[in-house]
Design a protein around this motif. Structure first.
Motif, mmCIF file in Angstrom:
data_model
loop_
_atom_site.group_PDB
_atom_site.id
_atom_site.type_symbol
_atom_site.label_atom_id
_atom_site.label_comp_id
_atom_site.label_asym_id
_atom_site.label_seq_id
_atom_site.Cartn_x
_atom_site.Cartn_y
_atom_site.Cartn_z
ATOM 1 N N SER A 256 1.001 -1.159 -0.193
ATOM 2 C CA SER A 256 0.101 0.064 -0.074
ATOM 3 C C SER A 256 0.890 1.334 0.021
ATOM 4 C CB SER A 256 -0.754 0.002 1.206
ATOM 5 O OG SER A 256 -0.111 0.028 2.352
ATOM 6 N N ILE A 326 0.979 -4.319 3.296
ATOM 7 C CA ILE A 326 -0.348 -4.283 3.615
ATOM 8 C C ILE A 326 -0.524 -4.854 4.896
ATOM 9 C CG2 ILE A 326 -2.873 -5.140 3.133
ATOM 10 C CD1 ILE A 326 -2.594 -4.302 0.492
ATOM 11 N N LYS A 329 1.227 -1.993 7.944
ATOM 12 C CA LYS A 329 1.403 -0.359 7.547
ATOM 13 C C LYS A 329 2.131 0.435 8.459
ATOM 14 C CE LYS A 329 -3.042 -1.206 5.230
ATOM 15 N NZ LYS A 329 -4.468 -0.667 5.004
ATOM 16 N N GLU A 343 0.126 1.522 -5.786
ATOM 17 C CA GLU A 343 -0.486 1.040 -4.588
ATOM 18 C C GLU A 343 -1.440 -0.256 -4.905
ATOM 19 O OE1 GLU A 343 -3.244 2.898 -1.230
ATOM 20 O OE2 GLU A 343 -2.687 4.151 -2.645
ATOM 21 N N ASN A 344 -1.353 -1.414 -4.040
ATOM 22 C CA ASN A 344 -2.098 -2.381 -4.053
ATOM 23 C C ASN A 344 -1.374 -3.608 -4.908
ATOM 24 O OD1 ASN A 344 -3.984 -1.656 -2.238
ATOM 25 N ND2 ASN A 344 -5.158 -0.649 -3.905
#
Length: 362
Positions: A256, A326, A329, A343-344
């Motif tokens: 993330s 993720i 964090k 992101e992701n």
């Protein structure tokens, strides 16, 4: 060969080795079946054996000697006269008897056997082999100890840091140091280019001798040689880094908060490399200041994470990102990788240092 020559030769051999119980093996030439030769053999109390007619195997040792003589000497040696041939052949026969090792004689010389040195020579050889074996085992043990100490400890304390990293020959400590040295390789290359100007003449415009040239340019030569090795090492380490990046990666991790640090390499280049390029390293004072500053920069890079801002890798298409896993964090990490990340994304990674990773997409 005349019969008289045969008789003279046998007499000279008996005179040189009076205690030897000689045995003469010969063919059936007229020199050897003459009454004079028979009388000489009887007078000198020698043993005589005649080879079978048309059967060279009966005198195989002499036939083998003739073959060796032709192969190793006659066919390889030019003779310019009869006397020259006699001299060169006598030298080779002396080598054959006293210097050439014979496989059939346990790799000893005929002289060793004839003069009774066989056992002492073999004992001497066994002693040398035993000593060499001991030295080889000691050297192997020392090398194994050094390899274990330097390359394969389970835990190694970083010289200029407090973190401990797992290292198994080409692991994280070596990778961190290698990236640090590689990041400064543009400084080494630019220093060579900037200062590649030597004093070649004296005050009277005369060319310097080699020794004077080295004396006049010693500081500059030292700097340029070190910088040249630095550049060569950087090329070598890039190959190591490529191998490092393709082995032992962990995969299937989602990230993330991914942000590319576009200015990291540029800032590194402008703040740590460019200012040092203008230094004059042609004097001992300038070279000393240059290396002190370089040493302090290396310490700074090893104590921090700035080594990842590598301008060489940036030129080769690598990017620097700040991201978080993720699954964790709260921990911000820095990664070096080829290609774009967002992101992701799901990534594969390999740890270089504390919170610094090599990353590539899934």
């Amino acid at each position: 060969m005349e019969g008289i020559n045969i008789e003279l030769l046998v007499a000279r051999v008996k005179e040189k080795y009076p205690e030897a119980k000689a045995r003469i093996i010969h063919d059936n030439g007229k020199q050897f079946i003459s009454k004079d030769f028979k009388s000489l053999v009887s007078l000198l109390e020698l043993y005589e054996t005649a080879a079978r007619v048309c059967h060279p195997q009966s005198n195989g040792k002499l036939e083998r000697f003739h073959s060796t003589l032709k192969t190793e000497h006659v066919r390889k040696t030019p003779y310019f006269s009869y006397e020259d041939a006699k001299e060169k052949m006598a030298q080779w026969i002396d080598f054959y008897n006293n210097g050439r090792l014979h496989g059939a004689l346990l790799y000893l010389t005929p002289a060793d056997y004839f003069e009774g040195r066989k056992e002492s020579r073999l004992a001497e050889r066994r002693e040398k082999l035993h000593t060499a074996d001991i030295n080889r085992k000691a050297l192997a043990a020392t090398a194994a100890g050094l390899i274990h100490l330097i390359s394969f400890p389970k835990k190694v304390q970083v010289l200029f840091g407090q973190d401990k990293y797992e290292w198994s020959g080409g692991g994280k400590i070596e990778m961190k140091i290698g990236l640090m040295l590689q990041s400064l390789s543009p400084l080494a290359l630019l220093t060579i280019i900037q200062n590649f100007s030597f004093v070649t003449e004296n005050s009277e415009k005369e060319n310097l001798t080699m020794l004077m040239f080295i004396k006049e340019n010693m500081p500059l030569l030292v700097v340029i040689v070190i910088c040249a090795f630095w550049v060569i090492f950087s090329v070598y380490f890039y190959i190591r880094f490529k191998a490092f990046s393709y082995t032992g990666t962990k995969g299937g991790y989602d990230i993330s908060v991914c942000k590319e640090d576009n200015e990291a390499s540029l800032n590194f280049f402008l703040t740590l490399i460019v200012p040092l390029v203008i230094d004059n390293v042609s004097t001992w004072q300038g070279a000393t200041v240059f290396f002190i500053i370089l040493f302090l920069i290396c310490v700074l890079l090893l104590k921090t994470k700035l080594f990842y801002a590598n301008p060489i890798l940036s030129i080769l298409g690598y990017h620097v990102y700040e991201f978080k896993f993720i699954s964790n964090k709260n921990e911000k990490a820095v990664c070096i990788g080829i290609g774009k990340m967002k992101e992701n994304d799901t990534i594969k990674f390999k740890k270089i240092s504390d919170n610094v990773y090599y990353v590539r997409g899934k």
